[in-house]
Design an enzyme around this catalytic site. Sequence first.
Site, mmCIF file in Angstrom:
data_model
loop_
_atom_site.group_PDB
_atom_site.id
_atom_site.type_symbol
_atom_site.label_atom_id
_atom_site.label_comp_id
_atom_site.label_asym_id
_atom_site.label_seq_id
_atom_site.Cartn_x
_atom_site.Cartn_y
_atom_site.Cartn_z
ATOM 1 N N LYS A 107 0.837 -1.213 0.000
ATOM 2 C CA LYS A 107 0.000 0.000 0.000
ATOM 3 C C LYS A 107 0.862 1.249 0.000
ATOM 4 O O LYS A 107 0.542 2.220 -0.674
ATOM 5 C CB LYS A 107 -0.919 0.000 1.226
ATOM 6 C CG LYS A 107 -2.120 -0.917 1.024
ATOM 7 C CD LYS A 107 -3.097 -0.809 2.149
ATOM 8 C CE LYS A 107 -2.797 -1.747 3.239
ATOM 9 N NZ LYS A 107 -3.755 -2.731 3.610
ATOM 10 N N GLN A 140 -5.086 -2.292 9.897
ATOM 11 C CA GLN A 140 -4.681 -3.530 9.216
ATOM 12 C C GLN A 140 -5.102 -4.729 10.075
ATOM 13 O O GLN A 140 -4.885 -4.745 11.275
ATOM 14 C CB GLN A 140 -3.160 -3.512 9.014
ATOM 15 C CG GLN A 140 -2.617 -4.657 8.197
ATOM 16 C CD GLN A 140 -3.082 -4.614 6.749
ATOM 17 O OE1 GLN A 140 -3.065 -3.568 6.099
ATOM 18 N NE2 GLN A 140 -3.537 -5.744 6.243
ATOM 19 N N ASP A 142 -11.759 1.899 4.231
ATOM 20 C CA ASP A 142 -12.056 0.482 4.026
ATOM 21 C C ASP A 142 -13.555 0.198 3.970
ATOM 22 O O ASP A 142 -13.961 -0.927 3.679
ATOM 23 C CB ASP A 142 -11.473 -0.295 5.215
ATOM 24 C CG ASP A 142 -10.305 -1.150 4.812
ATOM 25 O OD1 ASP A 142 -10.085 -1.296 3.592
ATOM 26 O OD2 ASP A 142 -9.631 -1.682 5.702
#
Length: 283
Positions: free
Chosen positions: A52, A96, A119
Amino acid sequence: MGKILDGKSLANLRAQKLKKEVEILKQDGINPLFCVINIGDDPASKVYVKTKKRRAQEMGIEQKIYQLPSTESEESVLNLIDKLNQDPSVHGIMVQMPTPEQINVNHLLERIDPEKDVDGLTPTNIGHLWQSDHFVEPATAIGIMKLLEHYKINVAGKNVAIIGRSNIVGKPLAALMLEKDASVSVLHSKTKSLSTYTRMADIIIVAAGQENLLTSEMVKKGAVVIDVGINRVEGHLVGDVDFKQVLSKARWITPVPGGVGPLTVELLMEQVVKLTRRAHGIK
Ligand code: NAD
């Protein structure tokens, strides 16, 4: 013989456009900033965080990684989220996964400002998703929809079988498919006979994390097969589909690597930019 759904090329194509959008924002003094919280030492997580970071750099998006020890308390992570929520220079926040045992990831997700939820996993945004009124979606699920759209694969009226019911892939994908008028079966580890559903399916999405889970006997001739799985086998990455066998039966199929994975990262970057625009009132 099936044809390849080339997620990598589509991701690169979309990235070119995104890069230009970021340049324009920067010319106006707006710098998209994306914060990733990684707790602990999960090796796969570290790889994803690095991927990322590289992609964000390529796009001109600033990224801050908060690497926290595996012993970090939930309260201290919640405090960090509060701080990032309040900071107007931060446009996107993600945690994460997986998180260490002492941390309830749902508590963290509940705390993220839905306007910074890159997200699409906060309860508010999941609710918006199921109400078909959403501005941000879990990246893998929306990436799959964009891939089908790009190859003009219409899902309306189709039988869709999704193997895997996770909050990040299976469930949001079911919502997006229903929104586009597909008939959806969500299958999982307690499903008695996967093939009863998959053999009827026009589109099969496999997101289970089990090598060779979908074999050619389970697939109807001419079906579209999307492989989300990532499994490390003898140093190689493979998906959940018996690719060689299924390729000869399917009409379309995604490879691993080079299918869904690059689109997930790309869509995440797009959502950072989308949230940046929203924060600044730009349509
Ligand atoms: P998960 O690991 O949280 O859960 C797996 C799901 O698969 C569960 O719902 C379980 O019931 C189901 N399942 C497992 N074994 C099964 C079996 N034998 N039969 C039927 N169902 C079974 O799910 P996840 O986080 O969505 O990840 C799934 C896979 O997708 C993993 O390999 C992960 O690495 C990969 N993944 C890839 C991307 C990408 O961008 N390519 C993104 C997210 C996840």
